[in-house]
Design a protein around this motif. Structure first.
Motif, PDB file in Angstrom:
ATOM      1  N   ALA A 173     142.469  39.971  41.290  1.00 26.16           N
ATOM      2  CA  ALA A 173     140.953  39.933  40.945  1.00 26.16           C
ATOM      3  C   ALA A 173     140.412  39.245  42.233  1.00 26.16           C
ATOM      4  O   ALA A 173     140.421  38.113  41.857  1.00 26.16           O
ATOM      5  N   VAL A 177     136.855  42.764  41.427  1.00 27.42           N
ATOM      6  CA  VAL A 177     137.179  42.487  40.131  1.00 27.42           C
ATOM      7  C   VAL A 177     137.023  43.644  39.281  1.00 27.42           C
ATOM      8  O   VAL A 177     137.416  43.892  38.269  1.00 27.42           O
ATOM      9  N   ASP A 178     136.105  44.518  39.925  1.00 28.26           N
ATOM     10  CA  ASP A 178     135.600  45.722  39.167  1.00 28.26           C
ATOM     11  C   ASP A 178     136.873  46.611  39.102  1.00 28.26           C
ATOM     12  O   ASP A 178     137.110  47.335  38.065  1.00 28.26           O
ATOM     13  N   TYR A 201     139.791  45.641  38.800  1.00 29.07           N
ATOM     14  CA  TYR A 201     140.982  45.021  37.717  1.00 29.07           C
ATOM     15  C   TYR A 201     140.306  45.216  36.491  1.00 29.07           C
ATOM     16  O   TYR A 201     141.200  45.770  35.726  1.00 29.07           O
ATOM     17  N   TYR A 202     138.889  45.220  36.375  1.00 25.59           N
ATOM     18  CA  TYR A 202     138.476  45.646  34.994  1.00 25.59           C
ATOM     19  C   TYR A 202     139.091  47.140  34.784  1.00 25.59           C
ATOM     20  O   TYR A 202     139.231  47.310  33.421  1.00 25.59           O
ATOM     21  N   GLU A 221     142.585  47.300  33.663  1.00 31.73           N
ATOM     22  CA  GLU A 221     142.827  46.531  32.677  1.00 31.73           C
ATOM     23  C   GLU A 221     143.395  47.103  31.297  1.00 31.73           C
ATOM     24  O   GLU A 221     144.467  46.855  30.769  1.00 31.73           O
ATOM     25  N   LEU A 278     135.217  36.448  33.446  1.00 35.36           N
ATOM     26  CA  LEU A 278     136.844  36.921  33.578  1.00 35.36           C
ATOM     27  C   LEU A 278     137.994  36.169  32.644  1.00 35.36           C
ATOM     28  O   LEU A 278     138.646  36.796  31.752  1.00 35.36           O
ATOM     29  N   ARG A 280     140.531  35.799  27.586  1.00 35.21           N
ATOM     30  CA  ARG A 280     141.746  36.553  28.098  1.00 35.21           C
ATOM     31  C   ARG A 280     142.877  35.470  27.972  1.00 35.21           C
ATOM     32  O   ARG A 280     142.654  34.381  28.539  1.00 35.21           O
TER      33      ARG A 280
END
Ligand SMILES: [Zn+2]
Ligand SMILES: [Zn+2]
Length: 268
Positions: free
Chosen positions: A40, A50-51, A53-54, A57, A95, A99
């Motif tokens: 990320a 990170v987008d 990663y999202y 996810e 982030l 989590r």
């Protein structure tokens, strides 16, 4: 006990294997504990930060939920590698919110101006020296900010310097590295022994012995071993070399993380 606390899966933009494939190979090789540490990167990467990663996810969580019953022979830790978290603090806090990771790696892949270190040409000694100075200053800021368990691959830029430097070392920057090691100890953040160099041009683990010795001398206790593989090919690779380096530098154990808590495992 062999562990590998730095593995990228198909849920990283640059990784290929599924969790099942990773577990199968880990079992074959006697790697009993693994951490999946997908990327990320928190700065603007042009589509793979990170987008990404999202976006991956939900499938990643689903795959993890089905793992343990499928494969009881390997303990799979739920990790992440957060790149340049200190350059995007609000996004990084978001982030981390809600989590529950077992293990959070912190790393620096980008210079403060957004330059992707992995894509730098390293065309001159001046460019290389300027990069190292910016890189180590950025690492120091990252560690001082904290919020992660282990700092990854201290000499990361060396990966791209094959044939461009006369020696595979960062010893000339010891004065910039020392404050980083002091900050790691103060923040109780682990130092990673990254074994990627064993299957890359460096032919050694990272960091060098003098760094491990100095970290220990300063009071550093937590050292985590990981291959940083992005395929199944190198799972567990270099563990023996990493363990040997730790022993000759005075460590008698290495560290894994469960639910963000360090657990020491004897080196013998
Ligand atoms: Zn990395
Ligand atoms: Zn990595």
């Amino acid at each position: 006990m062999i562990c590998d606390m730095h593995i990228h899966s198909c849920y990283s933009f640059d990784g290929t294997p599924t969790l099942e494939e990773i577990c199968t190979v880990a079992m074959e090789r006697g790697v009993g504990i693994i951490a999946i540490t997908d990327h990320a990167d928190m700065v603007d990467t042009g589509g793979y930060g990170v987008d990404a990663y999202y976006a991956a996810e939900p499938a990643r969580l689903e795959a993890f939920a089905h793992l343990q019953p499928w494969n009881p022979g390997v303990e799979v830790l739920y990790g992440i590698e957060i790149g340049n978290g200190h350059d995007a603090k609000v996004a990084t806090e978001k982030l981390m919110e809600g989590r529950e990771f077992d293990y959070v790696l912190g790393s620096v892949h980008f210079l403060p101006d957004g330059t992707d270190i992995y894509k730098m040409p390293f065309a001159s000694p001046e460019e290389i020296d300027g990069m190292w100075r910016e890189y180590f200053a950025s690492v120091l800021r990252l560690v001082n900010e904290g919020g992660f368990d282990c700092f990854a691959h201290l000499d990361y830029p060396l990966r791209k310097m094959e044939g461009k430097v006369s020696a595979c070392t960062v010893e000339q920057y010891a004065d910039l590295i020392d404050p980083i090691l002091q900050a790691l100890v103060k923040q109780q953040i682990a130092l990673e022994v990254n074994t990627r160099g064993m299957y890359d041009w460096q032919q050694r683990v990272c960091p060098e012995d003098w760094v491990l010795r100095r970290y220990r001398e300063l009071g550093g206790k937590y050292v985590v071993i990981g291959s940083d593989t992005h395929t199944v090919d190198y799972i567990g690779t270099g563990f023996a070399e990493a363990a040997a380096a730790l022993k000759r530098c005075g460590f008698d154990s290495y560290t894994i993380y469960r639910k963000r808590q360090p657990v020491q495992i004897p080196l013998d």
